[in-house]
Enzyme design. Sequence first.
Site, mmCIF file in Angstrom:
data_model
loop_
_atom_site.group_PDB
_atom_site.id
_atom_site.type_symbol
_atom_site.label_atom_id
_atom_site.label_comp_id
_atom_site.label_asym_id
_atom_site.label_seq_id
_atom_site.Cartn_x
_atom_site.Cartn_y
_atom_site.Cartn_z
ATOM 1 C CD1 TRP A 143 -6.851 1.984 4.742
ATOM 2 C CD2 TRP A 143 -6.208 0.236 5.923
ATOM 3 N NE1 TRP A 143 -6.006 1.037 4.095
ATOM 4 C CE2 TRP A 143 -5.569 0.089 4.791
ATOM 5 C CE3 TRP A 143 -5.978 -0.672 7.100
ATOM 6 C CZ2 TRP A 143 -4.506 -0.923 4.359
ATOM 7 C CZ3 TRP A 143 -5.016 -1.756 6.911
ATOM 8 C CH2 TRP A 143 -4.293 -1.685 5.421
ATOM 9 N NE ARG A 161 -4.724 8.878 10.094
ATOM 10 C CZ ARG A 161 -3.962 8.503 11.156
ATOM 11 N NH1 ARG A 161 -2.980 9.458 11.414
ATOM 12 N NH2 ARG A 161 -3.903 7.438 11.809
ATOM 13 C CB CYS A 194 -9.225 4.163 11.514
ATOM 14 S SG CYS A 194 -9.012 2.756 11.025
ATOM 15 C CD GLU A 216 12.067 6.604 -0.622
ATOM 16 O OE1 GLU A 216 11.947 5.520 -0.306
ATOM 17 O OE2 GLU A 216 11.187 7.356 -0.418
ATOM 18 C CD GLU A 251 5.097 5.292 -1.920
ATOM 19 O OE1 GLU A 251 4.489 4.442 -0.803
ATOM 20 O OE2 GLU A 251 5.991 5.989 -1.577
ATOM 21 C CG HIS A 299 24.959 -12.418 -9.000
ATOM 22 N ND1 HIS A 299 25.782 -13.377 -9.307
ATOM 23 C CD2 HIS A 299 25.636 -11.183 -8.809
ATOM 24 C CE1 HIS A 299 27.027 -12.978 -9.080
ATOM 25 N NE2 HIS A 299 26.956 -11.643 -8.758
ATOM 26 C CE LYS A 314 2.665 10.640 5.447
ATOM 27 N NZ LYS A 314 3.662 10.486 4.730
ATOM 28 C CE LYS A 338 8.038 7.609 -2.005
ATOM 29 N NZ LYS A 338 8.681 7.637 -0.759
ATOM 30 C CG ASN A 348 -8.408 5.300 15.000
ATOM 31 O OD1 ASN A 348 -9.383 5.175 14.427
ATOM 32 N ND2 ASN A 348 -7.662 6.581 14.746
ATOM 33 N N GLY A 349 -7.271 1.326 16.203
ATOM 34 C CA GLY A 349 -6.643 0.275 16.889
ATOM 35 C C GLY A 349 -7.143 -1.039 16.622
HETATM 36 C C1 F6R Z 1 6.324 5.109 1.461
HETATM 37 C C2 F6R Z 1 6.151 5.380 2.993
HETATM 38 C C3 F6R Z 1 5.901 4.068 3.710
HETATM 39 C C4 F6R Z 1 6.529 4.628 5.158
HETATM 40 C C5 F6R Z 1 6.199 3.449 6.336
HETATM 41 C C6 F6R Z 1 7.149 3.492 7.645
HETATM 42 O O1 F6R Z 1 6.283 6.341 0.705
HETATM 43 O O2 F6R Z 1 5.707 6.576 3.212
HETATM 44 O O3 F6R Z 1 6.685 3.189 3.266
HETATM 45 O O4 F6R Z 1 7.793 5.038 5.238
HETATM 46 O O5 F6R Z 1 5.084 3.151 6.216
HETATM 47 O O6 F6R Z 1 6.085 4.643 8.072
HETATM 48 P P1 F6R Z 1 6.616 5.755 9.302
HETATM 49 O O7 F6R Z 1 7.697 6.433 8.758
HETATM 50 O O8 F6R Z 1 5.361 6.692 9.812
HETATM 51 O O9 F6R Z 1 7.117 4.835 10.534
#
Ligand code: F6R
Length: 665
Positions: A75, A27, A2, A524, A531, A547, A660, A528, A101-102
């Site tokens: 959100w 975000r 949010c 990773e 997502e 396996h 985000k 990427k 927020n929260g």
């Molecule tokens: C994927 C991505 C997420 C963040 C995860 C942790 O591209 O960005 O997997 O890495 O939500 O976020 P932070 O680094 O802000 O703790």
Amino acid sequence: MCGIVGYVGKRRATDICVAGLRRLEYRGYDSAGVAVIGPDGQLKLTRVVGKLDNLDKELSANPLEGGLGIGHTRWATHGKPSVQNSHPHLSCDGRIAVVHNGIIENYQELRAELEAEGHVFRSQTDTEVMSHLVEKYYQQSEGKAADLRAAVVEAVHRLRGAFAFGIIAADSPGQLVAVRRRSPLVVGIGEGENYIASDMPAIRSETDRVYVIDDDEVALITEDSIELTDLNLQPITKDVYVIPWPADAAGKGEHKHFMHKEIHEQPDAIYACLAGRLTSPDEPVKLEGLNLTEDEIKRIRKVVFTACGTAYHSGVVGRFVMEKLAKIPSEADLAPELRSRSPIVLEDTLVIAVTQSGETMDTLLALRDMREKGAKVISVVNVVDSTIARESDGVVYIQAGPEIGVASTKAYTLQILTIELIALYFAEVRGAAPAEELRAMKEALLACPQHAEELLKREDSIIAIARKYYDLRRDQWAKHGVVIDNGDQRAAEKGWWSTTFRRDAMRPNSLYLARGVNLASAMEGALKLKEISYIHAEGYSAGEMKHGPIALVEPSLFTVAIAVDGEVKDQMVANIMEIKARSGPVIAVATDGDTQIESTGVDPNASPEDVASQPNDMIWIPRCPELVSPILVAIPLQLLAYHMADLRGEHIDQPRNLAKTVTVE
Ligand code: F6R
């Protein structure tokens, strides 16, 4: 997740709020709203489901005048995305508005209490209890006007959980009250106007001077004053924080997406992260902020990296590097799993929490648990003064600048770089590795900006690979005369596929394989791709392939095999042969000058249509020590994911269902 923006001044508050919220769009959110106190002293509200464009349309049709307002992007957590559930939330009389927020943990008991007293709730949210609580305590007494700040403080005393609030009331004209606990909040300082925001980028174009609000601090803001107090209304003083990055840092420049811009920022960002810390292969590493004495470093018996998502993958590199260089037993744990496992913490355990935002709730809670158990916690963070940075015993900033694209890119490579610097520093203090080995590592890290630059120059070769694979299954059907895309009238007329089903069903599948320090690169790379392109991708240890995952190999599943020079290359070569033998297409990541990998597993006797007869597609990376390679391997894999998603026309900077900053457990 949010976002909050608030404004008090002479301009139209909704303009500032909506513009600020736009800068937080990355975000992720599903509804939005603003509340304003108008010149007639009335509180007015506009809320919409969906994007800020919808809010803009509403506000263009029915502008809300007034220089005091709060805005929010939501959100959904409690209750689905709907107008009723979106913020701001109002008191029963509609004269108090709250954005939040929260999560308010005890909202159910508070709601029951307030309903019993006659308050009528209109949403399913936890937030709405706050507007009714403030209403309850916002009373005139002994002829004095009701005091909004006092009412907010009284309400906050009743809450458990995490919150940042912005609150206005029609009967307290010109006043904006803000308060936080475990959810970020800043107050922006202007000239004849002031602001609040959940994140600095929201108001950076208005001001570079902010107060970073701490837990249980309250701000009473008017157009020409900002009073900061604690929850007992005792005044507090605090330094002004000057935001170090320019106002246009949060713009896309000439790039189509923030993600693309951020991938391209990596050479400069790597350079900036090294600056002052590692200047020559013959100089020791210097790290500010670690807050560990040499004695403490020598005593460390175990390192535990903890994080979520992409940041966790940098921890997976970290555990490897820490053991190899500093010779300290190390592990990497997903933050929510670390908490569930509630591990035994040995004396002299060091926890390294890794996080871009510094606000990820699972990482924060794991950090707190581990500290309670006696571990020392340092963090590797991007967002300065974030909650995790502040709750750690020491913090090393990765210095990436704002990362807007939801998919983390530059933060990942800089997290690895920062962790490698920490490992090198520990190795030097502990005398754990031969000087020559450390010198070679330092040389390789110093070459990273230039190597990253070189990798970006090779973007066209990645685009060519993306074109070949982004719609692999559809292309394979086309060879059999079935055209499966939006122009396929025949399939649509026959009702074989709806548009959505057709697109989803025809996504290719992929496997990312690696071993050793690059296992993280496979995980990773796969994250990427999935997502942002919604192409299913599994990141797997190549040692585990036999396996289980090998059962998936067939022509419509492509494998990205990371086979750079190093200790595990020969085993990766064997894995590539096994995949080709089963007609699985391979994209190999290899070191410049490798003459073997392109033809590995190619069967000249297979039929020309069979993938087994064709050379592997190649992604080349500059020569470097294996321990440094995850930084370089990450860059072309980010580009591959980006271009596949772009070719598929996806919303790259705001992928579906993702946010985000994940500030809920
Ligand atoms: C994927 C991505 C997420 C963040 C995860 C942790 O591209 O960005 O997997 O890495 O939500 O976020 P932070 O680094 O802000 O703790």
